[in-house]
Design a protein around this motif. Structure first.
Motif, PDB file in Angstrom:
ATOM      1  N   LEU A  49      -0.413  -9.332   6.104  1.00  0.00           N
ATOM      2  CA  LEU A  49      -0.220  -8.053   5.412  1.00  0.00           C
ATOM      3  C   LEU A  49      -1.560  -7.399   5.112  1.00  0.00           C
ATOM      4  N   THR A  50      -1.632  -6.080   5.347  1.00  0.00           N
ATOM      5  CA  THR A  50      -2.824  -5.303   5.026  1.00  0.00           C
ATOM      6  C   THR A  50      -2.381  -4.021   4.332  1.00  0.00           C
ATOM      7  N   PHE A  51      -2.796  -3.853   3.066  1.00  0.00           N
ATOM      8  CA  PHE A  51      -2.422  -2.656   2.317  1.00  0.00           C
ATOM      9  C   PHE A  51      -3.315  -2.540   1.086  1.00  0.00           C
ATOM     10  N   GLU A  52      -3.181  -1.419   0.360  1.00  0.00           N
ATOM     11  CA  GLU A  52      -3.950  -1.178  -0.851  1.00  0.00           C
ATOM     12  C   GLU A  52      -3.009  -0.722  -1.966  1.00  0.00           C
ATOM     13  N   ILE A  53      -3.405  -0.981  -3.208  1.00  0.00           N
ATOM     14  CA  ILE A  53      -2.702  -0.439  -4.369  1.00  0.00           C
ATOM     15  C   ILE A  53      -3.739   0.279  -5.214  1.00  0.00           C
ATOM     16  N   ARG A  54      -3.542   1.579  -5.424  1.00  0.00           N
ATOM     17  CA  ARG A  54      -4.511   2.385  -6.158  1.00  0.00           C
ATOM     18  C   ARG A  54      -4.350   2.205  -7.666  1.00  0.00           C
ATOM     19  N   LYS A  55      -5.416   2.437  -8.382  1.00  0.00           N
ATOM     20  CA  LYS A  55      -5.376   2.325  -9.841  1.00  0.00           C
ATOM     21  C   LYS A  55      -4.350   3.302 -10.415  1.00  0.00           C
ATOM     22  N   GLY A  56      -3.487   2.797 -11.291  1.00  0.00           N
ATOM     23  CA  GLY A  56      -2.530   3.645 -11.976  1.00  0.00           C
ATOM     24  C   GLY A  56      -1.265   3.960 -11.221  1.00  0.00           C
ATOM     25  N   GLU A  57      -1.112   3.454 -10.012  1.00  0.00           N
ATOM     26  CA  GLU A  57       0.084   3.769  -9.248  1.00  0.00           C
ATOM     27  C   GLU A  57       1.097   2.626  -9.280  1.00  0.00           C
ATOM     28  N   THR A  58       2.303   2.936  -8.816  1.00  0.00           N
ATOM     29  CA  THR A  58       3.337   1.931  -8.628  1.00  0.00           C
ATOM     30  C   THR A  58       3.656   1.855  -7.146  1.00  0.00           C
ATOM     31  N   LEU A  59       3.389   0.703  -6.548  1.00  0.00           N
ATOM     32  CA  LEU A  59       3.757   0.480  -5.151  1.00  0.00           C
ATOM     33  C   LEU A  59       5.058  -0.301  -5.130  1.00  0.00           C
ATOM     34  N   GLY A  60       6.094   0.275  -4.539  1.00  0.00           N
ATOM     35  CA  GLY A  60       7.367  -0.412  -4.397  1.00  0.00           C
ATOM     36  C   GLY A  60       7.363  -1.275  -3.148  1.00  0.00           C
ATOM     37  N   LEU A  61       7.863  -2.502  -3.261  1.00  0.00           N
ATOM     38  CA  LEU A  61       7.942  -3.417  -2.124  1.00  0.00           C
ATOM     39  C   LEU A  61       9.407  -3.787  -1.923  1.00  0.00           C
ATOM     40  N   VAL A  62       9.966  -3.410  -0.773  1.00  0.00           N
ATOM     41  CA  VAL A  62      11.401  -3.601  -0.536  1.00  0.00           C
ATOM     42  C   VAL A  62      11.636  -4.389   0.749  1.00  0.00           C
ATOM     43  N   GLY A  63      12.849  -4.902   0.875  1.00  0.00           N
ATOM     44  CA  GLY A  63      13.246  -5.663   2.058  1.00  0.00           C
ATOM     45  C   GLY A  63      14.390  -6.595   1.714  1.00  0.00           C
ATOM     46  N   GLU A  64      14.975  -7.210   2.736  1.00  0.00           N
ATOM     47  CA  GLU A  64      16.083  -8.133   2.533  1.00  0.00           C
ATOM     48  C   GLU A  64      15.623  -9.403   1.812  1.00  0.00           C
ATOM     49  N   SER A  65      16.569 -10.122   1.253  1.00  0.00           N
ATOM     50  CA  SER A  65      16.255 -11.409   0.631  1.00  0.00           C
ATOM     51  C   SER A  65      15.647 -12.341   1.676  1.00  0.00           C
ATOM     52  N   GLY A  66      14.569 -13.019   1.294  1.00  0.00           N
ATOM     53  CA  GLY A  66      13.921 -13.956   2.208  1.00  0.00           C
ATOM     54  C   GLY A  66      12.857 -13.347   3.089  1.00  0.00           C
ATOM     55  N   CYS A  67      12.538 -12.042   2.878  1.00  0.00           N
ATOM     56  CA  CYS A  67      11.546 -11.406   3.764  1.00  0.00           C
ATOM     57  C   CYS A  67      10.114 -11.692   3.315  1.00  0.00           C
ATOM     58  N   GLY A  68       9.925 -12.257   2.108  1.00  0.00           N
ATOM     59  CA  GLY A  68       8.580 -12.601   1.662  1.00  0.00           C
ATOM     60  C   GLY A  68       8.050 -11.732   0.540  1.00  0.00           C
ATOM     61  N   LYS A  69       8.907 -10.942  -0.102  1.00  0.00           N
ATOM     62  CA  LYS A  69       8.446 -10.033  -1.170  1.00  0.00           C
ATOM     63  C   LYS A  69       7.875 -10.796  -2.361  1.00  0.00           C
ATOM     64  N   SER A  70       8.672 -11.725  -2.894  1.00  0.00           N
ATOM     65  CA  SER A  70       8.223 -12.469  -4.080  1.00  0.00           C
ATOM     66  C   SER A  70       7.027 -13.357  -3.760  1.00  0.00           C
TER      67      SER A  70
END
Length: 337
Positions: A49-70
């Motif tokens: 995975l390659t991504f960024e989260i900016r200061k003060g924002e909310t990044l939503g992470l979605v997908g089916e159960s078992g996809c690796g979100k948690s």
């Protein structure tokens, strides 16, 4: 940081520097078989995975159960030690930190867990639960610690006089507020919200989400909000990342992702979200995916989604799609996008 701090803008500008930068994050769990427990492979729960989260924002992470979100959320907080990649938090790579250096970084990163019943010790009062991070990091003493706990309870909408009660005396929504108060105890900058409303009644979910938004405005918090509820993600998130079988397949701001999704998997997910207007709902075409999710220990050779994709071509089965930017801020991993 005081809980009475002045409100700060909740929506960060596009040029806001990233608080968290993730580069090729991998989290593989070994698989052992046989009497001798020999390693025969690995479950690739998170795979590049390659991504960024900016200061003060909310990044939503979605997908089916078992996809690796948690697993992603826990790896970012170093609850798991990543198999590979970099996790750059406020300029420091924490993926390789150990011992005291990691301990000093911990107060800045906290987590709100999915099940408030399982994440609160039933033998401890809520005052002791919320004070535990303060004790662990030797912050505040005596009466000052009690005042801090009462201040935190008040901040999440609970009566400070409940300090000597036990978790079983509260409803599910109140227990989740206790979990939020515990996460705020050390004045964190970044909080991973791991499906914080999934175990709650629908009538309570909006209250908890509104509380999280209010706290973000007051304290300038940055969230990674993990959920399978796309309607709630649309409400709370600034940008949305979509995961499938350990890979990120699309990333865009909320308006763009919901109005013009580029990846076939994203379109399939959005087609399953009900629309409150019966006339529109009756005319909508749903995308029904066939087959089962492949084994994460033995994923397909090309695109992870190729075995279920209604638009797959021969190239999809042999060549892994590159993670590329189509438009400004809109990234996707698909040969056909």
């Amino acid at each position: 940081m005081s809980l009475e701090a002045a409100e700060v803008p909740a929506k960060p500008a596009a040029g806001t520097p990233p608080l968290l930068r993730v580069e090729n994050l991998q989290m593989h769990f070994p698989v052992y078989k046989g009497i001798l427990r020999r390693r025969t492979g690995a479950v690739r729960a998170v795979d590049g995975l390659t991504f960024e989260i900016r200061k003060g924002e909310t990044l939503g992470l979605v997908g089916e159960s078992g996809c690796g979100k948690s697993t992603t959320g826990r790896a970012l907080l170093r609850l798991y030690k990543a198999t590979g990649g970099r996790i750059v938090f406020d300029g420091s790579d924490i993926a390789s930190l150990e011992g005291e250096a990691l301990r000093r970084m911990r107060p800045r990163m906290q987590m709100i867990f999915q099940d408030p019943q399982a994440s609160l010790n039933p033998r401890m009062t809520i005052g002791a639960i919320i004070a535990e991070p303060l004790v662990e990091h030797s912050l505040y003493k005596g009466e000052a610690r009690k005042r801090r706990v009462r201040e935190l309870l008040d901040a999440v909408g609970l009566n400070p006089d409940y300090i000597n009660r036990y978790p079983h005396e509260f409803s599910g929504g109140q227990r989740q507020r206790i979990g939020i108060a515990r996460a705020l105890a050390l004045d964190p900058d970044f909080i991973v919200c791991d499906e914080p409303i999934a175990a709650l009644d629908v009538s309570i979910q909006a209250q908890v989400v509104n509380l999280l938004e209010d706290l973000q405005r007051k304290l300038g918090l940055t969230y990674l909000f993990i959920s399978h509820d796309l309607s709630m993600i649309r409400h709370i998130a600034d940008r949305v990342a979509v995961m499938y079988l350990g890979k990120m397949v699309e990333l865009a701001d909320v308006a763009t992702l919901f109005s013009a999704p580029k990846h076939p998997y994203t379109r399939a997910l959005l087609s399953a979200v009900p629309v409150p207007d019966p006339a529109i709902e009756a005319e909508r075409r749903r995308i029904i995916l066939k087959g089962d999710i492949p084994d994460p220990a033995n994923p397909p050779a090309g695109c992870r989604f190729c075995t279920r994709c209604p638009e797959a071509i021969e190239r999809c089965f042999t060549e892994e799609p590159a993670w590329r930017e189509l438009d400004t801020g809109h990234k996707v991993a698909c040969h056909r996008a």
